[in-house]
Structures are given as C-alpha cells and as structure tokens.
Design a protein around this motif. Structure first.
Motif, PDB file in Angstrom:
ATOM      1  N   GLU A  78      34.007  38.424  29.348  1.00 55.13           N
ATOM      2  CA  GLU A  78      34.927  39.557  29.262  1.00 55.13           C
ATOM      3  C   GLU A  78      34.503  40.709  30.162  1.00 55.13           C
ATOM      4  OE1 GLU A  78      35.079  40.772  25.211  1.00 55.13           O
ATOM      5  OE2 GLU A  78      33.144  41.792  25.257  1.00 55.13           O
ATOM      6  N   ASP A  79      33.215  40.802  30.473  1.00 57.57           N
ATOM      7  CA  ASP A  79      32.773  41.842  31.392  1.00 57.57           C
ATOM      8  C   ASP A  79      33.299  41.578  32.803  1.00 57.57           C
ATOM      9  OD1 ASP A  79      31.049  39.601  31.340  1.00 57.57           O
ATOM     10  OD2 ASP A  79      29.517  40.714  32.449  1.00 57.57           O
ATOM     11  N   TYR A  80      33.427  40.284  33.166  1.00 61.11           N
ATOM     12  CA  TYR A  80      33.989  39.940  34.474  1.00 61.11           C
ATOM     13  C   TYR A  80      35.499  40.202  34.512  1.00 61.11           C
ATOM     14  CZ  TYR A  80      29.708  38.007  36.377  1.00 61.11           C
ATOM     15  OH  TYR A  80      28.433  37.869  36.887  1.00 61.11           O
ATOM     16  N   VAL A  81      36.157  39.997  33.394  1.00 61.17           N
ATOM     17  CA  VAL A  81      37.586  40.332  33.319  1.00 61.17           C
ATOM     18  C   VAL A  81      37.775  41.827  33.533  1.00 61.17           C
ATOM     19  CG1 VAL A  81      39.619  40.386  31.831  1.00 61.17           C
ATOM     20  CG2 VAL A  81      38.097  38.404  31.762  1.00 61.17           C
ATOM     21  N   PHE A  82      36.945  42.611  32.881  1.00 64.68           N
ATOM     22  CA  PHE A  82      37.027  44.070  32.974  1.00 64.68           C
ATOM     23  C   PHE A  82      36.773  44.535  34.403  1.00 64.68           C
ATOM     24  CE2 PHE A  82      35.231  48.333  32.729  1.00 64.68           C
ATOM     25  CZ  PHE A  82      36.111  48.987  31.876  1.00 64.68           C
ATOM     26  N   VAL A  83      35.679  44.081  34.995  1.00 63.59           N
ATOM     27  CA  VAL A  83      35.325  44.487  36.354  1.00 63.59           C
ATOM     28  C   VAL A  83      36.373  44.001  37.359  1.00 63.59           C
ATOM     29  CG1 VAL A  83      33.627  44.217  38.212  1.00 63.59           C
ATOM     30  CG2 VAL A  83      32.862  44.610  35.864  1.00 63.59           C
ATOM     31  N   GLY A  84      36.883  42.780  37.167  1.00 66.90           N
ATOM     32  CA  GLY A  84      37.919  42.264  38.058  1.00 66.90           C
ATOM     33  C   GLY A  84      39.174  43.113  38.028  1.00 66.90           C
ATOM     34  N   ASN A  85      39.567  43.564  36.838  1.00 63.92           N
ATOM     35  CA  ASN A  85      40.751  44.421  36.722  1.00 63.92           C
ATOM     36  C   ASN A  85      40.542  45.763  37.425  1.00 63.92           C
ATOM     37  OD1 ASN A  85      42.143  42.511  35.210  1.00 63.92           O
ATOM     38  ND2 ASN A  85      41.491  43.361  33.238  1.00 63.92           N
ATOM     39  N   VAL A  86      39.349  46.335  37.251  1.00 63.94           N
ATOM     40  CA  VAL A  86      39.062  47.624  37.889  1.00 63.94           C
ATOM     41  C   VAL A  86      39.046  47.473  39.411  1.00 63.94           C
ATOM     42  CG1 VAL A  86      37.346  49.450  38.173  1.00 63.94           C
ATOM     43  CG2 VAL A  86      37.781  48.504  35.906  1.00 63.94           C
ATOM     44  N   PHE A  87      38.398  46.412  39.914  1.00 67.39           N
ATOM     45  CA  PHE A  87      38.363  46.176  41.359  1.00 67.39           C
ATOM     46  C   PHE A  87      39.768  45.993  41.911  1.00 67.39           C
ATOM     47  CE2 PHE A  87      33.947  46.178  41.337  1.00 67.39           C
ATOM     48  CZ  PHE A  87      33.418  45.881  42.590  1.00 67.39           C
ATOM     49  N   THR A  88      40.609  45.254  41.191  1.00 66.02           N
ATOM     50  CA  THR A  88      41.989  45.037  41.642  1.00 66.02           C
ATOM     51  C   THR A  88      42.725  46.367  41.763  1.00 66.02           C
ATOM     52  OG1 THR A  88      42.073  42.849  40.589  1.00 66.02           O
ATOM     53  CG2 THR A  88      44.172  43.906  41.097  1.00 66.02           C
ATOM     54  N   ASP A  89      42.576  47.230  40.752  1.00 65.10           N
ATOM     55  CA  ASP A  89      43.238  48.536  40.775  1.00 65.10           C
ATOM     56  C   ASP A  89      42.760  49.386  41.950  1.00 65.10           C
ATOM     57  OD1 ASP A  89      44.632  47.868  38.510  1.00 65.10           O
ATOM     58  OD2 ASP A  89      43.291  48.926  37.130  1.00 65.10           O
ATOM     59  N   VAL A  90      41.451  49.394  42.179  1.00 65.09           N
ATOM     60  CA  VAL A  90      40.897  50.222  43.255  1.00 65.09           C
ATOM     61  C   VAL A  90      41.343  49.712  44.623  1.00 65.09           C
ATOM     62  CG1 VAL A  90      38.760  50.913  44.420  1.00 65.09           C
ATOM     63  CG2 VAL A  90      38.910  51.008  41.919  1.00 65.09           C
ATOM     64  N   LEU A  91      41.238  48.407  44.856  1.00 67.25           N
ATOM     65  CA  LEU A  91      41.615  47.849  46.152  1.00 67.25           C
ATOM     66  C   LEU A  91      43.106  48.039  46.417  1.00 67.25           C
ATOM     67  CD1 LEU A  91      39.568  44.511  46.196  1.00 67.25           C
ATOM     68  CD2 LEU A  91      38.982  46.713  47.223  1.00 67.25           C
ATOM     69  N   THR A  92      43.914  47.833  45.381  1.00 64.95           N
ATOM     70  CA  THR A  92      45.357  48.021  45.536  1.00 64.95           C
ATOM     71  C   THR A  92      45.693  49.470  45.859  1.00 64.95           C
ATOM     72  OG1 THR A  92      45.797  46.218  43.965  1.00 64.95           O
ATOM     73  CG2 THR A  92      47.603  47.741  44.416  1.00 64.95           C
ATOM     74  N   SER A  93      45.000  50.401  45.186  1.00 69.76           N
ATOM     75  CA  SER A  93      45.248  51.825  45.442  1.00 69.76           C
ATOM     76  C   SER A  93      44.855  52.219  46.864  1.00 69.76           C
ATOM     77  CB  SER A  93      44.478  52.685  44.440  1.00 69.76           C
ATOM     78  OG  SER A  93      43.077  52.596  44.645  1.00 69.76           O
ATOM     79  N   ARG A  94      43.959  51.445  47.460  1.00 72.32           N
ATOM     80  CA  ARG A  94      43.533  51.692  48.842  1.00 72.32           C
ATOM     81  C   ARG A  94      44.451  51.017  49.859  1.00 72.32           C
ATOM     82  NH1 ARG A  94      40.352  55.973  49.791  1.00 72.32           N
ATOM     83  NH2 ARG A  94      38.679  56.133  48.236  1.00 72.32           N
ATOM     84  N   GLY A  95      45.504  50.360  49.376  1.00 66.53           N
ATOM     85  CA  GLY A  95      46.462  49.724  50.267  1.00 66.53           C
ATOM     86  C   GLY A  95      46.090  48.324  50.683  1.00 66.53           C
ATOM     87  N   ALA A  96      45.051  47.746  50.056  1.00 62.35           N
ATOM     88  CA  ALA A  96      44.639  46.386  50.409  1.00 62.35           C
ATOM     89  C   ALA A  96      45.464  45.368  49.638  1.00 62.35           C
ATOM     90  CB  ALA A  96      43.158  46.192  50.099  1.00 62.35           C
ATOM     91  N   THR A  97      45.923  44.332  50.331  1.00 60.80           N
ATOM     92  CA  THR A  97      46.633  43.240  49.666  1.00 60.80           C
ATOM     93  C   THR A  97      45.597  42.415  48.920  1.00 60.80           C
ATOM     94  OG1 THR A  97      48.286  43.176  51.431  1.00 60.80           O
ATOM     95  CG2 THR A  97      48.139  41.254  49.978  1.00 60.80           C
ATOM     96  N   THR A  98      45.725  42.373  47.596  1.00 62.75           N
ATOM     97  CA  THR A  98      44.676  41.790  46.765  1.00 62.75           C
ATOM     98  C   THR A  98      45.209  40.670  45.887  1.00 62.75           C
ATOM     99  OG1 THR A  98      43.652  43.987  46.670  1.00 62.75           O
ATOM    100  CG2 THR A  98      42.854  42.340  45.108  1.00 62.75           C
ATOM    101  N   ILE A  99      44.455  39.576  45.827  1.00 62.21           N
ATOM    102  CA  ILE A  99      44.764  38.479  44.909  1.00 62.21           C
ATOM    103  C   ILE A  99      43.772  38.573  43.759  1.00 62.21           C
ATOM    104  CG2 ILE A  99      44.912  35.983  44.616  1.00 62.21           C
ATOM    105  CD1 ILE A  99      45.464  35.740  47.591  1.00 62.21           C
ATOM    106  N   ALA A 100      44.290  38.847  42.568  1.00 65.74           N
ATOM    107  CA  ALA A 100      43.424  39.022  41.406  1.00 65.74           C
ATOM    108  C   ALA A 100      42.839  37.684  40.975  1.00 65.74           C
ATOM    109  CB  ALA A 100      44.203  39.649  40.258  1.00 65.74           C
ATOM    110  N   PRO A 101      41.693  37.707  40.259  1.00 64.08           N
ATOM    111  CA  PRO A 101      41.098  36.457  39.760  1.00 64.08           C
ATOM    112  C   PRO A 101      42.081  35.715  38.872  1.00 64.08           C
ATOM    113  CG  PRO A 101      39.579  38.280  39.516  1.00 64.08           C
ATOM    114  CD  PRO A 101      40.895  38.880  39.895  1.00 64.08           C
ATOM    115  N   SER A 102      42.153  34.384  39.002  1.00 60.40           N
ATOM    116  CA  SER A 102      43.047  33.587  38.167  1.00 60.40           C
ATOM    117  C   SER A 102      42.471  33.462  36.777  1.00 60.40           C
ATOM    118  CB  SER A 102      43.228  32.193  38.768  1.00 60.40           C
ATOM    119  OG  SER A 102      42.007  31.475  38.751  1.00 60.40           O
TER     120      SER A 102
END
Length: 248
Positions: A78-102
């Motif tokens: 669950e810690d990886y789920v949490f960190v993955g969600n935060v990374f996705t939000d940050v990268l997306t906010s920076r304009g990067a096209t991001t594929i979230a972890p499946s």
C-alpha cells in the motif's frame, strides 16, 4: 513576636508561590490548546512525497524531451500505491504524459527495506508491456515510515502529547522503454519531526492506509501512576493555599 512575624512572612511567601504556580499551569495549558492543529499523517506523508517527486523530476525531466513516462513500482504494497499516486499527480501537474502503475503491479505486502536488489532489475519483472517510444520510471521506497517515538505530558496540568517522526526516501531509475537501457539513476529523501495532542489522534490517523496508524509506545506502571501523582500535588497545593487563607 519574632515567631509570628516569621510565620506571617512564610505564609505570604507560600501564598504567592501557590498562586503563581496555579496561574502558570492555567496559562501553560491554554497555550497548548491554542496551538495550530498538526497535519494528519497522510497529509504529512503526501507533502514529503510530493517534494521528493518534484526534486527527482527536476533532475531527469528536462532530459526526456516530452516523452511518455510509465511509472513502475519496485515492489507491491500500500505504500507503493500511495507513492505511485503522488508521483502521478506531480508528473501530470508538470505537463508530463504519464502512465500510472497498473493494478496488477501493486497491492500485497510491503517488501523488506533491507532488500538490496538493484532498482533497475525491477524493469525485467514488473508487469506490462514496455513503452517503445517512452521511458520507464521505476521507484523504490527505500524508507517510508511514520512513528511515535514518545508520549508525554508537557505540563503538570494538561493533556498528553505525542511525538511524531516521518521518514521518506525514494530511489528512482529511468530506463528506455524498449531496450531497458538505464538513462538516469537518483534518489531523494525527506524527514520530519513534530508533535500533537493525544486527544487529536483520531483526526491525525484518519484514512484507510495502515501505515498512517503507527503503534504508540508501550505503557508501563508509570503511565498509571503519573495521573495519581499529579492529582495529589494539585490537591495538596489547593488545600494548603486555603488552609493558610483561613489562618489569616
């Protein structure tokens, strides 16, 4: 005569001391209650993880030229789920096209933090099909923990306080989606120490993640004796104070 004067001086000194003590207790308790509420455990970890994601992306992002970034966790939990969600939000906010972890790549138990397997090796075992035109960002939670080192009473009168410590350290590897060639390796970390009211625990620990509810330090006999001891001191001060008042 001297005895009476001496007794009167002692009585007035005691009255002043007792009064000052009670006033100090009242103001010290009020100051604690007036303090700003501490952030919840999840809010604290989210802020720290976001800062880490921002720092890492600032280092490797400019070199990608707008390529698609596929996030892959080093392990499950669950810690990886949490960190993955935060990374996705940050990268997306920076304009990067991001594929979230499946969902097939997350969930389950948290791996041991002493695991020494190279982060780049995760690209071979992590699920989905490689991104031929993009890059893969594999992240490893080297440290992801929140703990309560101590529970104490800050003043003679007043509620208990909980000391809190949070540590987050993430190792990241950027590889070519098709070939697996390592393009960049780095890591970033954050730590935080603060405290909050014991009665505020329910709000601080809100959320469904287990890591947001660390175990409190074990309580010994002193935890039960302390309230009795404090109450005895207060009752004694009040009794002596009014007893000296009545002697006047």
């Amino acid at each position: 005569m001297r005895w009476s004067i001496r007794q009167g001086w002692r009585r007035r000194a005691f009255q002043a001391t007792a009064g000052a003590t009670m006033v100090a207790l009242v103001f010290s308790t009020a100051s604690v209650r007036a303090a700003d509420p501490a952030p919840s455990n999840l809010d604290l970890l989210e802020r720290m993880t976001s800062e880490i994601a921002e720092e890492l992306y600032a280092k490797f992002g400019p070199e990608l030229g707008g390529r698609v970034i596929e996030l892959r966790p080093f392990a499950s939990g669950e810690d990886y789920v949490f960190v993955g969600n935060v990374f996705t939000d940050v990268l997306t906010s920076r304009g990067a096209t991001t594929i979230a972890p499946s969902t097939s790549a997350v969930g389950g138990t948290n791996p041991s933090l002493t695991d020494t397997m190279p982060a780049a090796a995760a690209t071979d075992s992590a699920a989905p099909t490689p991104s031929p035109s993009g890059v893969v960002l594999t992240f490893q939670n080297v440290t992801f923990a929140i703990a309560y080192p101590d529970v104490y009473r800050s003043h003679l009168v007043g509620g208990k306080r909980i000391k809190r410590r949070a540590d987050v350290r993430v190792h990241a590897t950027v590889t070519e989606g098709a070939s697996g060639e390592v393009l960049w390796v780095g890591e970033a970390a954050r730590e935080s120490t603060d405290e909050f009211d014991y009665d505020d625990s329910a709000r601080v620990e809100q959320g469904t993640y287990q890591f947001a509810r660390p175990v409190l330090p074990g309580s010994g006999w002193g935890k039960y004796a302390e309230p009795v001891f404090v109450t005895g001191i207060i009752v004694g001060l009040i009794y002596l104070f009014f007893s000296n008042q009545s002697d006047n």
